[in-house]
Design an enzyme around this catalytic site. Structure first.
Site, PDB file in Angstrom:
ATOM      1  N   LYS A 257      49.601   6.317  86.202  1.00 48.33           N
ATOM      2  CA  LYS A 257      50.449   5.589  85.194  1.00 48.33           C
ATOM      3  C   LYS A 257      49.640   5.981  83.960  1.00 48.33           C
ATOM      4  O   LYS A 257      48.467   5.634  84.050  1.00 48.33           O
ATOM      5  CB  LYS A 257      51.004   4.431  85.486  1.00 48.33           C
ATOM      6  CG  LYS A 257      51.893   3.977  86.559  1.00 48.33           C
ATOM      7  CD  LYS A 257      52.064   2.628  86.546  1.00 48.33           C
ATOM      8  CE  LYS A 257      52.961   2.184  87.590  1.00 48.33           C
ATOM      9  NZ  LYS A 257      54.314   2.829  87.762  1.00 48.33           N
ATOM     10  N   ARG A 331      58.968   2.227  97.793  1.00 44.38           N
ATOM     11  CA  ARG A 331      60.070   2.572  98.923  1.00 44.38           C
ATOM     12  C   ARG A 331      59.377   3.011 100.234  1.00 44.38           C
ATOM     13  O   ARG A 331      60.055   2.866 101.355  1.00 44.38           O
ATOM     14  CB  ARG A 331      60.778   3.833  98.153  1.00 44.38           C
ATOM     15  CG  ARG A 331      60.268   5.007  98.013  1.00 44.38           C
ATOM     16  CD  ARG A 331      60.876   6.080  97.362  1.00 44.38           C
ATOM     17  NE  ARG A 331      60.841   5.528  96.068  1.00 44.38           N
ATOM     18  CZ  ARG A 331      61.676   6.064  94.883  1.00 44.38           C
ATOM     19  NH1 ARG A 331      62.215   7.439  95.020  1.00 44.38           N
ATOM     20  NH2 ARG A 331      61.543   5.464  93.679  1.00 44.38           N
TER      21      ARG A 331
END
Length: 477
Positions: A257, A331
């Site tokens: 990020k 996920r």
């Protein structure tokens, strides 16, 4: 929760007081002279919702009647008024206050807003510890329709929410996966539910490739946590299961990020915080249900043998996943937890996760994105709980066409579906691992706030705790 919440039978002359007005006029001799009555009428005519009167030996705060477009909006307005009142009580250095008047639901909502607004994460700031130590200590409710059980229930819900906030706000340097598991055990011991923690060897034996894959870049081992509360006579023969994303810090892995997006990533375990907060509230209030919480926990780092874009991992149910973005890690660990949930033959599974920026962009901090395969009855009940707690839900579709977005050339699935419909394809990925009634709540927009918002405050909000508690309470009735 550092503030004691209780009921009281009477109001004494020197008690600092909050009074909810029903018809715009205070009862009896609350206003002691003509000057106070004139002041009150003048403020009421100027549409002041909160009128503060200094009677020298005490403060009297009069809350004007609030009527919004719906009962849910009205109750929320009283919560917000409670947050405003907390600021005023703090300003006037009030230590103890009694609340009376109004309808029971309004009084409890105002007290809820006040208590949640009083939350402070003071572990690392000496001056904040001093503020907490010198602030409001006791809130008493004087109302014929509010019992000590009602007040205890509210206090436990607030306690669960504040615990969730504490865990979200705690830096990863003092809250890795193992330390998160210790916090679960402590809460379970104090609240009355069981906690079992799987270590890395056990996780390997279960072939939880999603959790192990995300953990591969970290020096700290993962944990898989099973929290279980079962009342003596639960209404549900099959358990309800809640699953929380427990990424204690998310760098994005090798799909790193930007620094401006990383400084709040201690909050990426907001789903797991909602699970533990809900378990605390449910167990302390002894709801007659069987509830299981599952939390896969790890940080997501780019070190060691971190998975790389293009790797293929195998989830515990045998599904192979091509990892094209290591920042779509939540996920992957949830997939193992959802597959594990099958062993319980659950009546319903709800997962909560700070899963996608797409969900936050879609509806902001005003609500949560919901999707899933559960019945319309469950969906409607969950939506209603969202309205009542003002943790509102917006349903996104899981149309079958979205399944094609996740098609991989070399594996059963890929872990991202592209730029379009990002929140939905994340939900569609999770759906693959379910064969039961299931709902997914993407709480990315509401779990952590960068500016104060009434009783939700700044930073960790504990979103999901109040919603799920009220949902399960209705199912138990």
């Amino acid at each position: 929760m550092s503030i004691k919440l209780k009921t009281a039978k009477a109001i004494k002359d020197k008690d600092d007081l909050i009074v909810l007005l029903s018809d715009g006029e205070p009862d009896g001799d609350l206003l002691t002279n003509e000057a106070e009555r004139h002041y009150f009428q003048r403020k009421l005519k100027s549409k002041k919702e909160l009128i503060a009167i200094n009677q020298y030996q005490r403060w009297v705060f009069l809350v004007a009647p609030i009527t919004e477009d719906s009962p849910e909006y009205t109750v929320e307005a009283y919560r917000k008024q409670g947050a405003s009142l907390y600021k005023r009580l703090k300003q006037e250095e009030v230590k103890k206050v009694k609340i009376s008047g109004g309808q029971a639901s309004q009084v409890l909502a105002l007290a809820e807003g006040l208590l949640l607004a009083a939350y402070t994460f003071s572990s690392y700031r000496k001056e904040l510890k001093e503020v907490v130590a010198s602030g409001l200590k006791e809130v008493s409710i004087v109302h014929p329709e509010i019992s000590s059980r009602d007040v205890q229930e509210l206090g436990n819900i607030v306690a669960g929410t504040c615990l969730a906030r504490d865990l979200i706000n705690e830096p990863v340097i003092s809250l890795n996966a193992n330390q998160l598991s210790k916090a679960f055990k402590k809460a379970g011991k104090e609240s009355g539910f069981k906690v079992e923690v799987f270590d890395k060897p056990r996780i390997k034996s279960l072939k939880m490739g999603g959790l192990l894959g995300v953990n591969a870049g970290s020096e700290d081992p993962p944990t898989f946590n099973i929290l279980e509360y079962k009342s003596d006579n639960p209404v549900n023969a099959q358990p309800y299961v809640i699953v929380g994303k427990g990424v204690t810090y998310d760098t994005g892995g090798l799909s790193l990020k930007p620094s401006t997006s990383m400084d709040t990533m201690k909050s990426d375990m907001g789903g797991s915080a909602a699970v533990i907060g809900t378990m605390v509230a449910v167990a302390k209030n002894k709801l007659p249900i069987h509830l299981i919480g599952l939390v896969p926990a790890t940080d997501n780092r780019p070190g060691g043998n971190a998975i790389v874009p293009g790797d293929v991992i195998t989830i515990s149910d045998g599904t192979t996943v091509e990892v094209l973005n290591t920042d779509a890690e939540g996920r992957l660990i949830l997939a193992d937890a959802l597959a594990f949930a099958k062993k319980y033959k659950p009546a319903l599974v709800i997962d909560l996760a700070t899963l996608t920026g797409a969900a936050a962009v879609a509806i902001g901090k005003e609500g949560m994105v919901m999707m899933g395969s559960a019945s319309e009855e469950y969906k409607n009940q969950l939506r209603q709980a969202g309205e009542e707690t003002y943790e509102r839900l917006v349903e996104f579709p899981l149309w079958k066409e979205y399944r094609s977005y996740l098609k991989s050339d070399i594996a059963d699935l890929k872990n991202i579906g592209g730029r379009m419909a990002g929140a939905i394809t994340a939900g569609m990925f999770l759906k693959h691992f379910t064969d039961y009634e299931w709902m997914h709540l993407d709480i990315a927009g509401v779990a952590f706030l960068d500016s104060p918002d009434g009783y939700r405050g700044k930073n960790g909000t504990g979103a999901g705790v109040r919603l799920l508690y009220h949902f399960f309470k209705k199912l138990a009735q």
